[in-house]
Design an enzyme around this catalytic site. Sequence first.
Site, short mmCIF file in Angstrom:
data_model
loop_
_atom_site.label_atom_id
_atom_site.label_comp_id
_atom_site.label_asym_id
_atom_site.label_seq_id
_atom_site.Cartn_x
_atom_site.Cartn_y
_atom_site.Cartn_z
N GLU A 28 38.18 119.12 20.40
CA GLU A 28 38.16 117.73 20.40
C GLU A 28 37.23 116.68 20.64
OE1 GLU A 28 39.03 120.12 22.59
OE2 GLU A 28 41.68 119.72 23.22
N GLU A 69 44.05 125.31 26.07
CA GLU A 69 44.49 124.74 27.71
C GLU A 69 46.05 125.10 28.16
OE1 GLU A 69 43.47 120.59 26.79
OE2 GLU A 69 41.92 120.47 27.99
C1 3H9 Z 1 44.40 117.96 22.00
O1 3H9 Z 1 44.41 118.60 21.90
C2 3H9 Z 1 43.47 116.89 23.10
C3 3H9 Z 1 43.66 117.97 24.19
O2 3H9 Z 1 43.16 118.61 24.82
C4 3H9 Z 1 44.47 116.63 25.56
C5 3H9 Z 1 45.52 115.85 25.20
C6 3H9 Z 1 45.47 115.01 26.63
N1 3H9 Z 1 48.45 116.85 15.26
O3 3H9 Z 1 44.88 121.29 8.39
P1 3H9 Z 1 46.24 121.42 7.79
C7 3H9 Z 1 49.19 118.77 10.47
S1 3H9 Z 1 43.05 117.71 20.40
C8 3H9 Z 1 49.58 116.61 14.52
O4 3H9 Z 1 47.09 121.28 6.48
P2 3H9 Z 1 45.78 124.00 8.34
C9 3H9 Z 1 48.49 117.75 9.27
O5 3H9 Z 1 48.19 116.80 9.68
C10 3H9 Z 1 43.36 118.17 18.84
N2 3H9 Z 1 49.04 117.03 13.67
O6 3H9 Z 1 46.80 122.94 7.54
C11 3H9 Z 1 48.83 118.72 8.13
O7 3H9 Z 1 50.40 117.36 8.06
P3 3H9 Z 1 50.42 117.25 6.27
C12 3H9 Z 1 42.84 119.28 19.21
C13 3H9 Z 1 48.53 117.77 12.99
O8 3H9 Z 1 46.93 125.19 8.12
C14 3H9 Z 1 49.59 119.97 8.78
O9 3H9 Z 1 49.81 119.96 9.87
N3 3H9 Z 1 43.99 120.47 18.05
C15 3H9 Z 1 47.17 118.87 13.86
O10 3H9 Z 1 45.29 123.51 7.03
C16 3H9 Z 1 48.99 121.05 8.79
O11 3H9 Z 1 47.67 120.92 8.58
C17 3H9 Z 1 42.98 120.02 16.54
O12 3H9 Z 1 41.64 119.25 16.82
C18 3H9 Z 1 47.19 117.79 15.29
N4 3H9 Z 1 47.26 118.38 16.55
O13 3H9 Z 1 44.70 124.21 9.26
C19 3H9 Z 1 43.20 120.75 15.71
N5 3H9 Z 1 46.52 119.85 13.71
O14 3H9 Z 1 51.11 118.60 5.97
C20 3H9 Z 1 43.88 119.90 14.57
C21 3H9 Z 1 47.52 119.79 12.46
O15 3H9 Z 1 51.81 115.90 7.08
N6 3H9 Z 1 44.44 121.07 13.43
N7 3H9 Z 1 48.43 118.62 11.76
O16 3H9 Z 1 48.91 117.12 5.46
C22 3H9 Z 1 43.10 121.88 12.54
O17 3H9 Z 1 41.99 122.06 12.75
C23 3H9 Z 1 44.31 122.67 11.23
O18 3H9 Z 1 45.60 121.55 11.48
C24 3H9 Z 1 45.00 123.88 11.87
C25 3H9 Z 1 45.81 124.45 10.28
C26 3H9 Z 1 43.65 124.64 11.85
C27 3H9 Z 1 45.99 123.83 12.80
#
Ligand code: 3H9
Length: 705
Positions: free
Chosen positions: A130, A110
């Site tokens: 999301e 976004e």
């Molecule tokens: C959103 O954006 C809403 C908006 O539209 C509007 C808002 C108003 N936040 O997965 P990994 C942490 S909703 C906080 O193992 P990878 C994760 O917990 C969001 N923490 O790594 C982990 O922590 P820990 C939409 C986050 O390389 C560490 O980072 N976005 C977030 O296998 C490493 O993560 C998503 O849904 C976060 N957003 O994969 C994306 N993301 O080391 C969600 C990750 O303490 N994230 N962490 O266990 C993912 O899909 C994967 O993490 C990503 C990396 C592909 C980015």
Amino acid sequence: MTAEASTSVVEHKQDGDVLLVSVNNPPVNALGAAVRQGLMAAMEQADASAAVKAVVIVGQGKAFIAGADIREFGKPPVQPFLPDVCNRIEACSKPVVAVIHGAALGGGLEIAMSAHYRLALPGAKLGLPEVSLGLVPGAGGTQRAPRLMGVKAATELMLSGQQIGAKAGLAAGLVDKLDDGADPVAAGLAYARELLAQGAPLRPVSATPGRLADKAAAQAELDALRADTAKKSRGLFSPLKIIDCVQAALDLPFAEGLKFERAQFLACIDSPQRAGLIHAFFAERETAKIPEARAAQPRAFSKIAIIGGGTMGAGITVSALDAGLVVTMIERDAESIARGQANVEKVYNGLIAKGRMSEEAKAAIMARYTPSTRYDDIADVDLVIEAVFEDLEVKKAVFKELDRVCKSGAVLATNTSYLDIDAIAAVTSRPQDVIGLHFFSPANIMKLLEIVVPAKVAPDVVTTAFELAKKMKKVPVRAGVCDGFIGNRILATYKQAADYLMEDGASPYEIDEAVRGFGFAMGPFQVTDLAGGDIGWATRKRRAATRDPKARYVEIADRICENGWFGQKTGRGFYLYPQGARIGQPDPEVLAIVDAERARKGVTPRPFTAEEIMRRYMAAMVNEGAKVVGEGIALRPLDVDVTFISGYGFPRHRGGPMKWADMQGLPKVLADIEAFAKEDALFWKPAPLLQKLVAEGKDFESLNK
Ligand code: 3H9
């Protein structure tokens, strides 16, 4: 380059006439409050400084920006809000370029869509996931993506939660230009200068309808998507809200559309589905955090052996081959090994038939596969997974052989689902190397891997098993040794609750319907028919000798098996499957057996509502889950949740059984169990851990910390 006012997570530096804004919030540059503030300050700086002619936004580390900070959801919101940050970027008086080199997900995309130009590098991953957190994109994504990509592509991106790469992003209109380089900063600065040289204009996405210009065509696409989503969303809250937001993009001026999106986003934030899905997201990442990880590095492994080429052995072989490992499969004779190889090739041939794999790719994978009937051929493998018939003596014999031939330090794993792994380890001279790896069928598809830790296993064998899970892209859960480990032990208990309900008056079809209504893909009797009724029957016979004679035992399933009705594979079980049908039909003869059994036991049937059925079903699941945690079989309640979501079809949006119990309130769940105990105190014995948590006013979540 001169450093300007920066925060610790967003740095801005002037590079010639470009303001380079770099987000540095490891591990994934999530948009926490400090990042949002930093981006706002950067835009102020860009507008205020005459020296700034263009702005480049990059992410440091492996991601551009992975989205909103999920940990903030459910807490009081802190300004500036993300939609305002996006609007501020779009309103910047200098052209803004977003440089996407890794994940640009959710709020990250976004932000990129609010920039005036988007450059993508080869590792870019673009998505609006999301929906998998129970949300709608809430910072303009539902309004800007359709303008850029058109209704169909944008809505599908949002409904699927899937990621697309740089090239697909370009083709979809989400990206303006690709750069083959590896350095986002250099690529971004070069692109910004190119744009400045061309006198490229500001291009706020919100200013024009873009691909929404043909309103009639867009509406037709959205109508089709709405109809499809209504059919498929199975009680999920956010998918239809995404459709509503896209409708708003079609009908309303941009600012109004944004307001509408915000309202939907906040409604989603307040929904229990959001709480369940976000719990699942973090829980799946927590299960790999095990005590052994602190002290023990995994052992190296590249060559592995699979003992057994049946459905399970072949599925594990495919998982191992797909993980890049070199695999030798062992079977007892030429015929069995030929069948084993055929089972493996069948999976790849299926992919070829669907156009998802080439013959060459299959050949390259199969080059790492060796069939053999001689244990001596696996003397040099680093890891063995035994997947033979589920019988303790058969498995012990295999482990004696493995002990004889395998090199010192090889990890020896058994894929048992119930048996005592300590007893299996005890037949070897090296119990420190023996571990349980409980795969779920089909093993090349199912995500769950229970890693079962016997008493004498060495910590580095445990970490090796977790490393294997990572390579195979499985969701690993650490379990202790007991009959059924985490999953099958709890399953046996709630299956029993379902049997009691059936004997007491609910039909198997009513029970299945209630369970599906809760969100499971299938009810327990459908699962029995799918797995084969004979499997459970064999287990019941095995346990007959050790069963507590005072425990209630329902014989309906035995009566059905005695007729040779083992489910789908025999054309009938609890359901009828005429002509190989996969969806069963209720069977009046089964209902007659149920009635006869009730009569034989002197049970007067009583009606149960779907709600009453689920209260008992879930109470049994949660109570056994609490026992499993209390006894240390599962490390934390979240391990039970992940086991059920990844391996037993538990509806993800409910967060798992323990999260569900927390959301109900543990006193309520305990009160139910105590009420049911008045009918059967032996079965409904409250878990001491559940009683303790209720007495202390705590929930399961307090044990996940
Ligand atoms: C959103 O954006 C809403 C908006 O539209 C509007 C808002 C108003 N936040 O997965 P990994 C942490 S909703 C906080 O193992 P990878 C994760 O917990 C969001 N923490 O790594 C982990 O922590 P820990 C939409 C986050 O390389 C560490 O980072 N976005 C977030 O296998 C490493 O993560 C998503 O849904 C976060 N957003 O994969 C994306 N993301 O080391 C969600 C990750 O303490 N994230 N962490 O266990 C993912 O899909 C994967 O993490 C990503 C990396 C592909 C980015």
